[in-house]
Design a protein around this motif. Structure first.
Motif, mmCIF file in Angstrom:
data_model
loop_
_atom_site.group_PDB
_atom_site.id
_atom_site.type_symbol
_atom_site.label_atom_id
_atom_site.label_comp_id
_atom_site.label_asym_id
_atom_site.label_seq_id
_atom_site.Cartn_x
_atom_site.Cartn_y
_atom_site.Cartn_z
ATOM 1 N N ALA A 303 0.839 -1.203 0.000
ATOM 2 C CA ALA A 303 0.000 0.000 0.000
ATOM 3 C C ALA A 303 0.876 1.257 0.000
ATOM 4 O O ALA A 303 0.593 2.229 -0.717
ATOM 5 C CB ALA A 303 -0.931 -0.014 1.201
ATOM 6 N N TYR A 304 1.937 1.224 0.813
ATOM 7 C CA TYR A 304 2.865 2.360 0.830
ATOM 8 C C TYR A 304 3.541 2.522 -0.528
ATOM 9 O O TYR A 304 3.679 3.651 -1.045
ATOM 10 C CB TYR A 304 3.926 2.163 1.907
ATOM 11 N N LEU A 305 3.954 1.424 -1.145
ATOM 12 C CA LEU A 305 4.658 1.491 -2.425
ATOM 13 C C LEU A 305 3.752 1.998 -3.542
ATOM 14 O O LEU A 305 4.223 2.671 -4.471
ATOM 15 C CB LEU A 305 5.235 0.114 -2.770
ATOM 16 N N ARG A 306 2.477 1.699 -3.480
ATOM 17 C CA ARG A 306 1.542 2.252 -4.475
ATOM 18 C C ARG A 306 1.498 3.782 -4.356
ATOM 19 O O ARG A 306 1.518 4.493 -5.373
ATOM 20 C CB ARG A 306 0.159 1.637 -4.287
ATOM 21 N N ARG A 307 1.438 4.288 -3.131
ATOM 22 C CA ARG A 307 1.437 5.736 -2.938
ATOM 23 C C ARG A 307 2.761 6.340 -3.390
ATOM 24 O O ARG A 307 2.800 7.417 -4.007
ATOM 25 C CB ARG A 307 1.167 6.076 -1.468
ATOM 26 N N PHE A 308 3.845 5.645 -3.090
ATOM 27 C CA PHE A 308 5.175 6.106 -3.483
ATOM 28 C C PHE A 308 5.272 6.196 -5.006
ATOM 29 O O PHE A 308 5.857 7.152 -5.548
ATOM 30 C CB PHE A 308 6.228 5.137 -2.926
ATOM 31 N N SER A 309 4.697 5.236 -5.709
ATOM 32 C CA SER A 309 4.690 5.271 -7.175
ATOM 33 C C SER A 309 3.917 6.469 -7.691
ATOM 34 O O SER A 309 4.369 7.194 -8.591
ATOM 35 C CB SER A 309 4.076 3.975 -7.738
ATOM 36 N N ASP A 310 2.743 6.695 -7.144
ATOM 37 C CA ASP A 310 1.908 7.809 -7.597
ATOM 38 C C ASP A 310 2.598 9.154 -7.375
ATOM 39 O O ASP A 310 2.493 10.068 -8.205
ATOM 40 C CB ASP A 310 0.567 7.790 -6.860
ATOM 41 N N ASP A 311 3.317 9.273 -6.264
ATOM 42 C CA ASP A 311 3.925 10.554 -5.899
ATOM 43 C C ASP A 311 5.233 10.829 -6.637
ATOM 44 O O ASP A 311 5.675 11.992 -6.688
ATOM 45 C CB ASP A 311 4.200 10.602 -4.391
ATOM 46 N N ASN A 312 5.861 9.798 -7.191
ATOM 47 C CA ASN A 312 7.231 9.965 -7.696
ATOM 48 C C ASN A 312 7.427 9.501 -9.133
ATOM 49 O O ASN A 312 8.564 9.278 -9.553
ATOM 50 C CB ASN A 312 8.205 9.215 -6.779
ATOM 51 N N ALA A 313 6.356 9.410 -9.898
ATOM 52 C CA ALA A 313 6.479 8.931 -11.278
ATOM 53 C C ALA A 313 7.345 9.844 -12.142
ATOM 54 O O ALA A 313 7.882 9.400 -13.164
ATOM 55 C CB ALA A 313 5.094 8.779 -11.905
ATOM 56 N N LYS A 314 7.498 11.105 -11.740
ATOM 57 C CA LYS A 314 8.322 12.038 -12.508
ATOM 58 C C LYS A 314 9.541 12.506 -11.724
ATOM 59 O O LYS A 314 10.119 13.558 -12.017
ATOM 60 C CB LYS A 314 7.479 13.235 -12.950
ATOM 61 N N ASN A 315 9.952 11.707 -10.747
ATOM 62 C CA ASN A 315 11.125 12.042 -9.935
ATOM 63 C C ASN A 315 12.215 10.988 -10.154
ATOM 64 O O ASN A 315 12.169 9.913 -9.544
ATOM 65 C CB ASN A 315 10.743 12.104 -8.458
ATOM 66 N N PRO A 316 13.200 11.268 -11.005
ATOM 67 C CA PRO A 316 14.234 10.255 -11.305
ATOM 68 C C PRO A 316 15.069 9.854 -10.098
ATOM 69 O O PRO A 316 15.710 8.801 -10.121
ATOM 70 C CB PRO A 316 15.104 10.942 -12.365
ATOM 71 N N ASN A 317 15.083 10.669 -9.054
ATOM 72 C CA ASN A 317 15.951 10.403 -7.909
ATOM 73 C C ASN A 317 15.262 9.647 -6.785
ATOM 74 O O ASN A 317 15.881 9.359 -5.760
ATOM 75 C CB ASN A 317 16.502 11.721 -7.366
ATOM 76 N N ALA A 318 13.983 9.327 -6.954
ATOM 77 C CA ALA A 318 13.234 8.621 -5.906
ATOM 78 C C ALA A 318 13.204 7.126 -6.207
ATOM 79 O O ALA A 318 12.680 6.709 -7.240
ATOM 80 C CB ALA A 318 11.812 9.163 -5.818
ATOM 81 N N TYR A 319 13.790 6.359 -5.327
ATOM 82 C CA TYR A 319 13.730 4.906 -5.470
ATOM 83 C C TYR A 319 13.910 4.269 -4.098
ATOM 84 O O TYR A 319 14.420 4.896 -3.164
ATOM 85 C CB TYR A 319 14.788 4.384 -6.442
ATOM 86 N N LEU A 320 13.484 3.030 -3.996
ATOM 87 C CA LEU A 320 13.611 2.254 -2.769
ATOM 88 C C LEU A 320 14.092 0.853 -3.108
ATOM 89 O O LEU A 320 13.904 0.371 -4.230
ATOM 90 C CB LEU A 320 12.272 2.158 -2.043
ATOM 91 N N ASP A 321 14.668 0.209 -2.120
ATOM 92 C CA ASP A 321 14.911 -1.239 -2.213
ATOM 93 C C ASP A 321 13.837 -1.955 -1.385
ATOM 94 O O ASP A 321 13.572 -1.568 -0.239
ATOM 95 C CB ASP A 321 16.302 -1.598 -1.678
ATOM 96 N N ILE A 322 13.262 -2.972 -1.981
ATOM 97 C CA ILE A 322 12.291 -3.821 -1.294
ATOM 98 C C ILE A 322 13.007 -5.083 -0.867
ATOM 99 O O ILE A 322 13.656 -5.751 -1.676
ATOM 100 C CB ILE A 322 11.113 -4.187 -2.230
ATOM 101 N N ILE A 323 12.911 -5.422 0.412
ATOM 102 C CA ILE A 323 13.480 -6.667 0.942
ATOM 103 C C ILE A 323 12.320 -7.506 1.455
ATOM 104 O O ILE A 323 11.733 -7.177 2.495
ATOM 105 C CB ILE A 323 14.505 -6.391 2.065
ATOM 106 N N ALA A 324 11.967 -8.534 0.717
ATOM 107 C CA ALA A 324 10.791 -9.333 1.022
ATOM 108 C C ALA A 324 11.194 -10.733 1.462
ATOM 109 O O ALA A 324 12.032 -11.380 0.830
ATOM 110 C CB ALA A 324 9.859 -9.437 -0.185
ATOM 111 N N VAL A 325 10.576 -11.209 2.548
ATOM 112 C CA VAL A 325 10.867 -12.524 3.107
ATOM 113 C C VAL A 325 9.578 -13.340 3.136
ATOM 114 O O VAL A 325 8.534 -12.829 3.524
ATOM 115 C CB VAL A 325 11.451 -12.406 4.533
#
Length: 326
Positions: A303-325
């Motif tokens: 849910a957080y990552l969906r919001r992050f995508s919507d907010d940063n689709a035009k921001n080349p410097n915004a990225y995250l690493d996902i660590i999933a277990v």
């Protein structure tokens, strides 16, 4: 100070230095180095400029993963290995804990020159599969793995990873040699000049097909499997063509760049849907040297990552690493 005045001052100083005898210039340079007047990162940048001026193509840097060879133009990955003696320390740490006492299989999609394949491949009982699309990086990857002592436990493939078998154009970065990006013909924007890059055409295949060729019985799914994916926005295509492998992994570490994904119209839901279906715990991280968030339920993280995508689709410097277990 105006730019014209700055240029004039620089030209005067350059002329003064050039007029000094060679031995004096040499001594000034040595004093600057010995007194650490030139910061470490600036020394590396100067080395890169000197290498270009002297037609030096490759550099070999020693660090925790041993002697690693890469391009003398690389001011990102190889530079950080030179300055910090390690690359992707957080990723390596997660894999060390994941494989501790058990061994298993590590798949690196976007293996670059080997700075995660090699240290993880040295863990007891771990077998590695490294996949890299860019031809020059792949040559360094082969050389570095061969001299590292893990060649008998590593399988390497020169391929791009995509949702279907095809050929694909790869946009070649000139200085950050971990920033090559696929071009799928549907790019909407190019805020970093990617559309002006030179390209090279490479073969592309789905992850499930690549692993099925290497491991026809998919035995890697019966043990502990960790997968790292860092392909500059093409991650949804990797997930689309790798449902079997990724759905059976115990640890997945994936870069998540809304801008890069939006540019090639890659659907983040290909990532998020699989994470919610197969994984229980997710952590999020920014820079590799930063600590990740505490573990959270996969649904909450997505849910957080969906919001992050919507907010940063035009921001080349915004990225995250996902660590999933799992």
């Amino acid at each position: 100070m105006t730019s014209r005045l700055k240029t004039g001052v620089k030209n005067i100083l350059a002329g003064m230095v050039a007029s000094l005898p060679w031995g004096v210039r040499q001594r000034i340079f040595e004093e600057l180095l010995e007194r650490h007047a030139i910061p470490h990162d600036m020394r590396y940048d100067a080395l890169v400029r000197l290498a270009a001026a002297c037609n030096v193509e490759d550099l070999a840097v020693r660090g925790e993963s041993g002697l690693i060879r890469g391009s003398a133009r690389d001011v990102s990955i190889l530079k950080q290995y030179a300055l910090r003696h390690v690359w992707a320390g957080r990723t390596i740490g997660f894999c060390e804990r994941f494989f501790a006492g058990s061994g298993g299989t590590y798949i690196d999609v976007g293996a670059n020159i080997g700075l995660t394949v090699i240290p993880i491949g040295k863990l007891p009982g771990v077998r590695c599969i490294g996949i890299e699309a860019e031809p020059r990086n792949f040559g360094y990857l082969e050389e570095n793995v061969a001299q590292s002592g893990i060649a008998d436990r590593a399988v390497l493939r020169h391929l791009a990873v995509f949702s279907r078998p095809t050929t694909i154009d790869l946009e070649i970065a000139t200085s950050n040699l971990g920033d090559h990006r696929i071009r799928v013909g549907a790019e909407k924007v190019a805020l970093q000049g990617e559309d002006r890059r030179n390209t090279v055409t490479v073969a592309a295949r789905p992850l499930d097909d690549i692993i099925g060729e290497i491991d026809p019985a998919y035995a890697c799914l019966d043990g502990r499997l960790a997968v790292k994916i860092d392909v500059q926005g093409a991650e949804p295509f990797v997930f689309e063509g790798g449902r079997r492998v990724l759905g059976g992994a115990g640890l997945v570490i994936v870069e998540y760049s809304p801008y890069c994904m939006a540019r090639m119209q890659a659907d983040p839901e290909k990532i998020l849907g699989l994470l919610q279906a197969h994984f229980t715990s997710v952590q999020l991280g920014q820079q590799e040297e930063d600590a990740p968030t505490p573990p959270m339920p996969a649904a909450e993280a997505c849910a957080y990552l969906r919001r992050f995508s919507d907010d940063n689709a035009k921001n080349p410097n915004a990225y995250l690493d996902i660590i999933a277990v799992r």
